[in-house]
Design an enzyme around this catalytic site. Structure first.
Site, PDB file in Angstrom:
ATOM      1  N   ASP A 133      34.601   4.325  10.498  1.00 12.98           N
ATOM      2  CA  ASP A 133      35.184   4.313  11.839  1.00 12.98           C
ATOM      3  C   ASP A 133      36.461   3.479  11.903  1.00 12.98           C
ATOM      4  O   ASP A 133      36.468   2.325  12.359  1.00 12.98           O
ATOM      5  CB  ASP A 133      34.152   3.784  12.839  1.00 12.98           C
ATOM      6  CG  ASP A 133      32.922   4.678  12.908  1.00 12.98           C
ATOM      7  OD1 ASP A 133      33.002   5.822  12.443  1.00 12.98           O
ATOM      8  OD2 ASP A 133      31.893   4.230  13.428  1.00 12.98           O
TER       9      ASP A 133
ATOM     10  N   ASP B  77      25.454  10.766   8.740  1.00 17.40           N
ATOM     11  CA  ASP B  77      26.089   9.570   9.301  1.00 17.40           C
ATOM     12  C   ASP B  77      25.023   8.483   9.464  1.00 17.40           C
ATOM     13  O   ASP B  77      23.828   8.726   9.277  1.00 17.40           O
ATOM     14  CB  ASP B  77      26.708   9.935  10.652  1.00 17.40           C
ATOM     15  CG  ASP B  77      27.741   8.946  11.124  1.00 17.40           C
ATOM     16  OD1 ASP B  77      28.055   7.988  10.387  1.00 17.40           O
ATOM     17  OD2 ASP B  77      28.254   9.116  12.243  1.00 17.40           O
TER      18      ASP B  77
ATOM     19  N   GLU C 214      23.503   3.656   6.577  1.00 16.63           N
ATOM     20  CA  GLU C 214      23.566   2.381   5.843  1.00 16.63           C
ATOM     21  C   GLU C 214      22.178   1.759   5.584  1.00 16.63           C
ATOM     22  O   GLU C 214      22.063   1.084   4.540  1.00 16.63           O
ATOM     23  CB  GLU C 214      24.456   1.391   6.594  1.00 16.63           C
ATOM     24  CG  GLU C 214      25.916   1.769   6.648  1.00 16.63           C
ATOM     25  CD  GLU C 214      26.202   2.971   7.557  1.00 16.63           C
ATOM     26  OE1 GLU C 214      27.142   3.721   7.249  1.00 16.63           O
ATOM     27  OE2 GLU C 214      25.470   3.138   8.555  1.00 16.63           O
TER      28      GLU C 214
END
Length: 960
Positions: free
Chosen positions: A628, A552, A555
């Site tokens: 999300d 997770d 980015e």
């Protein structure tokens, strides 16, 4: 101050009430290079008879070994007192019939970054053989033409003055580069003041005065071309841009094509909406820049977690695609037009008046790197998927458990909590395969550790799940808590494996879940290998072979950074500035993690790693999800076009959080999301820390039964899903498919994204609005469609209102297909591996059907040596046959695969028979047939029980 900054940063992420905070993210006007390139496009539009200043030097063109090279000249640059060398141009004819175009600086002040290809492309790719293309003589306008393709059906034309490249299929223009003259290259250079000082012509004051005088003489648009060249501020952050401006842009026209798709990730429609032109729905370009955008809005071109600069255009007459291979921040404008100056294609409207065919003009703008674009002309979509995947790789064949159902939330709090949730599934007879643990399972957000008070015996916990055929996934993110007592942190520092600040010396320090953190530099080969080693069982204490990984925040998400990510001017190994590789960081992390899961085993086990960030090539390492999302109907509705778009762009193993991550779904929404999620390639429920518990049984009846039915439906189709995963691992064909990929000539479906195909066999129409009990479904083709529950039939083409009561959504099997299933309810997919099979055979109007099944051990890489079963089933002229399609027929399969192949087919279900079957023969045996009338005039449903044939056996069975 440090503590306050941490609290404020965490508040950005945890403040999960309301809409996305748009002010945290740039618009095009706030992104200097985007604003400059857009201004250039406006300048071109406002200038009468605009002509691109770029020209090809015809005498420089050389074609050798499939590569055309030449010098590209900027005529505006040539007017300068000291013109620089022209741009280097290359056009590669590839052996897969794709074409690659590369443009970069020749003898620049600094070298441009050209390392994206080293990460993205599967090496090696081949050049076209000399015999497969033909250079044509130049015409009177100085246009060089080359014919290429399997039958030389394609032509590429390079015009010298002005520079333009046209791609034609059977002499029809399909893709045009620089047709609008928007090619623009910001040459690497020194500041004007510095240049003047070096030449001794002006002092600083005089230079600045001179710059001011020049600006006064320029138009407003021309002035925009000089804004934010050397330094750029956004909110409290400053991008130092030490190399200065280096962006470039190019227009790409899909001629005669009005629908374009791709360039994920955006929460928008499948057919991309216009961002420019009259009545354009969007005013901002589509942005490709991996960002942590919690509570993202729907119907918006804002950047999200992943970026794939791949775009496919489709019309009734043609299909084409481009891949813009650049990992820096990129923006794409889309403009629809009915006027096409470059094409002679005509379409007829009802008045019989000839009008130019509609086209789509796109404008691609990247901040750094080189211009490197691939053009694919098909001719079919499957050809394009094959061509594209041959360059960037296909989806890694996953372990079988990973395509079943996953249960996750932030967070299952203790080992006891895990045991109770696991027991709850058994108590309510709901199958599942994987239970997930989020960040709270660690010791203070230190990855590769456990909170020993909450999870005192993680090995026992995993073994308890494994005893039921279940697995566990733990989260491991790329930010490493700064703590000398934390072994991972200390080793990373000692080995110098972290991303550096812009000085190239000190490690970058930012804020994320653990507080003060550092980020692994996955561009350092030593860092990748070191990271992979952390997954070994002796280093990751408490891990077992049934523990897998969730990447997770990659980015990367940096709470204290600009746009909640890492600054662009930080430095990677090899003195690479982050701005060049931002969109690839998550993929590099994903790759190193998958490598670690492979290396930890001596049993040749496939990895499973889920990633949030992605780029082209991510599919080689595992699955992704859409991030999300929110627990509302709008996010359920947008999930389908988002997943379809991601799949079209080469990453088919994807899903959306079932139930929505943020917020609390009511029972109806949750049920409908499970029904939709059962037909996502990646099927996982997930929820936020502040959301109420929502395990499938907590809403009571009838909702528990409805969710159970949805999950069981997924499990019955697992053989079909696994076969589709094998197919995409071979040729890149998407698993869930937009309707237009199966019905490419039906213009009704070109923009349709509220229903889709799973493979070529199942039509799925999720319910995405509350209170719905009937759905409008478009049944394409002149063929029958059979409801998978009651076998009622609908005849296409046309829209029909069908029942969608609370316990089901519209799912139909297409006539002419054969779908393998396993219909015995079990607690996990592992518990099903020795179950018999059912073949559902949907006959078309000619009484024919076909389908496949792929099986292997579901865990290892042995299939790469031919240890698998691949059979084709076919019905023709009253005979059902099964044939072995393995290409490695001489390879002896393992005993395990032989046992799988010996599993029996326990039931054959024939749909759509015009007459009741009376006899089925296998050799000299006659089998009993039970036939009933299908509802809604669907012919007969005929069932053959125990045909006494095996799933891996070649057989022939006749019926009358």
């Amino acid at each position: 101050m440090t503590i306050l900054r941490s609290v404020l940063a965490l508040g950005v992420v945890l403040g999960c009430v309301g809409a996305v905070k748009r002010e945290d993210f740039k618009t095009c006007a706030q992104s200097g290079f985007c604003a400059r390139n857009r201004a250039y496009a406006e300048l071109a539009k406002e200038t009468p008879n605009w002509i691109s200043p770029f020209q090809m030097n015809p005498s420089s063109l050389r074609l050798k070994d499939g590569i055309l090279t030449g010098d590209l000249i900027d005529t505006q640059e040539e007017k300068q007192p000291s013109p620089r060398p022209g741009l280097a141009f290359e056009l590669h004819l590839l052996d897969n019939d794709a074409v690659r175009v590369r443009i970069t600086e020749r003898e620049g002040v600094l070298p441009r970054y050209d390392g994206v290809q080293d990460t993205v492309l599967v090496k090696p790719y081949g050049m076209a053989k000399d015999s497969s293309y033909k250079q044509l003589s130049k015409d009177t306008d100085g246009v060089l033409s080359i014919q290429y393709g399997a039958q030389r059906q394609n032509t590429v034309k390079i015009s010298s003055a002005p520079f333009k490249i046209e791609f034609l299929v059977n002499d029809v223009t399909t893709v045009v580069l620089n047709g609008e003259g928007l090619l623009r290259f910001e040459r690497l250079r020194k500041k004007q003041v510095e240049e003047a000082n070096e030449e001794g012509k002006l002092n600083d004051q005089e230079a600045r005065k001179k710059e001011g005088e020049i600006k006064i003489e320029k138009s407003a648009l021309e002035l925009k071309l000089e804004e934010n060249l050397w330094e750029e501020r956004f909110k409290d952050s400053t991008d130092s841009k030490p190399r200065g401006p280096e962006s470039f842009g190019l227009d790409i026209t899909f001629s005669g094509i009005n629908h374009v798709y791709g360039i994920p990730e955006h929460a928008t429609s499948l057919s991309l909406k216009a961002t420019k032109g009259p009545d354009a729905p969007y005013s901002e370009p589509y942005r490709l820049y991996n960002l942590d955008v919690f509570e993202y809005e729907v119907d918006n071109p804002m950047a999200l977690y992943g970026s794939v600069p791949f775009m496919l255009g489709h019309s009734k007459n043609s299909t084409a695609a481009v891949f813009w291979m650049n990992a820096a921040e990129t923006w794409v404008d889309v403009e629809k037009t009915a006027e096409d100056k470059n094409s002679g294609i005509l379409s007829w409207i009802k008045s019989k008046k000839a009008v130019p065919a509609p086209s789509t003009k796109t404008h691609w703008m990247s901040e750094a790197g080189i211009l490197d674009v691939f053009v694919f002309l098909g001719p079919t979509q499957r050809d394009i998927f094959r061509q594209y995947s041959s360059l960037v790789g296909t989806t890694a064949l996953p372990q079988a458990f990973s395509i079943a159902y996953h249960q996750c939330r932030w967070n299952y709090n203790t080992q006891q909590d895990v045991a109770e949730v696991d027991a709850g599934f058994d108590e309510h007879d709901i199958p599942y395969d994987v239970l997930w643990l989020d960040i709270e399972h660690t010791n203070g957000k230190r990855y590769f550790t456990w909170d020993e008070a909450k999870f005192p015996n993680p090995t026992d916990m995993q073994q308890s799940l494994a005893n039921k055929g279940r697995k566990m996934v733990t989260i491991i993110d790329p930010h490493i808590k700064k703590d000398d007592q934390y072994h991972v942190s200390k080793e990373g520092n000692d080995l110098d494996l972290y991303i550096k600040n812009k000085d190239g010396q000190s490690a970058f320090d930012g804020w994320c879940w653990p507080g003060s953190s550092q980020w692994i530099d996955f561009y350092n080969p030593k860092a990748r290998d070191w990271w992979a080693s952390q997954f070994s069982y002796d280093r990751y204490k408490g891990s077992t072979k049934t523990l897998f990984t969730w990447n997770d925040m990659n980015e990367p998400s940096v709470f204290s950074g600009p746009e909640i990510t890492i600054p662009k001017d930080v430095i990677h190994h090899g003195n690479v500035e982050h701005r060049n590789v931002h969109n690839l960081y998550g993929t590099m992390f994903h790759s190193a993690t998958a490598q670690g899961l492979i290396q930890r085993n001596e049993t040749n086990q496939r990895p499973f790693v889920l990633s949030r960030a992605f780029f082209a090539g991510t599919q080689r390492y595992g699955a992704i999800w859409t991030g999300d999302n929110l627990a509302n109907w709008e996010h359920l509705e947008i999930a389908s076009p988002m997943l379809l778009t991601i799949g079209l762009s080469g990453i088919p193993f994807s899903g959306a959080d079932v139930g929505g991550f943020f917020g609390n779904p009511d029972a109806e929404l949750l049920v409908r999301w499970y029904q939709a999620g059962a037909f996502y390639p990646f099927f996982r429920a997930h929820a936020h820390l502040d959301s109420k518990r929502r395990e499938p049984w907590l809403f009571g009846e009838p909702y528990t039964s409805q969710i159970r039915e949805a999950v069981r439906t997924r499990y019955t189709y697992l053989p079909f899903w696994y076969t589709l995963f094998h197919e995409t691992s071979v040729d890149g064909t998407p698993i869930i498919r937009p309707m237009f990929t199966e019905f490419p000539e039906d213009e009704t479906v070109f923009a349709m994204d509220d229903q889709y195909m799973v493979g070529d066999a199942l039509l799925v129409k999720p319910v995405t609005k509350p209170g719905i009990t009937r759905s409008s479904v478009y049944f394409a083709g002149n063929e029958k469609w059979f409801d998978i529950k009651d076998y009622s039939v609908e005849q296409g083409p046309g829209i029909k209102e069908v029942a969608s009561p609370s316990d089901k959504i519209a799912v139909y099997q297409r006539a002419g297909t054969i779908v393998p299933k396993r219909e015995r309810p079990r607690r996990s997919s592992k518990a099903m591996e020795h179950d018999p099979f059912t073949l559902v055979i949907a006959l078309d109007n000619r009484g024919e059907a076909s389908g496949r099944i792929y099986l292997d051990d579901g865990e290892s890489f042995h299939y790469e040596q031919g240890d698998y079963i691949l059979h084709e089933f076919r019905v023709s002229q009253g005979v059902l046959s099964s044939h072995d399609l393995r290409t490695e027929s001489k390879v002896k399969v393992s005993e395990y695969v032989q046992r799988i192949g010996a599993l029996r087919i326990e039931r054959l279900v024939f749909l759509g028979s015009k007459i009741a079957l009376t006899k089925v023969n296998v050799g000299d045996r006659s089998l009993q047939v039970d036939c009933t009338h299908a509802p809604n005039g669907g012919g007969h449903v005929c069932t053959v029980k125990e045909p006494q044939v095996a799933i891996g056996e070649s057989f022939s069975l006749s019926f009358e």
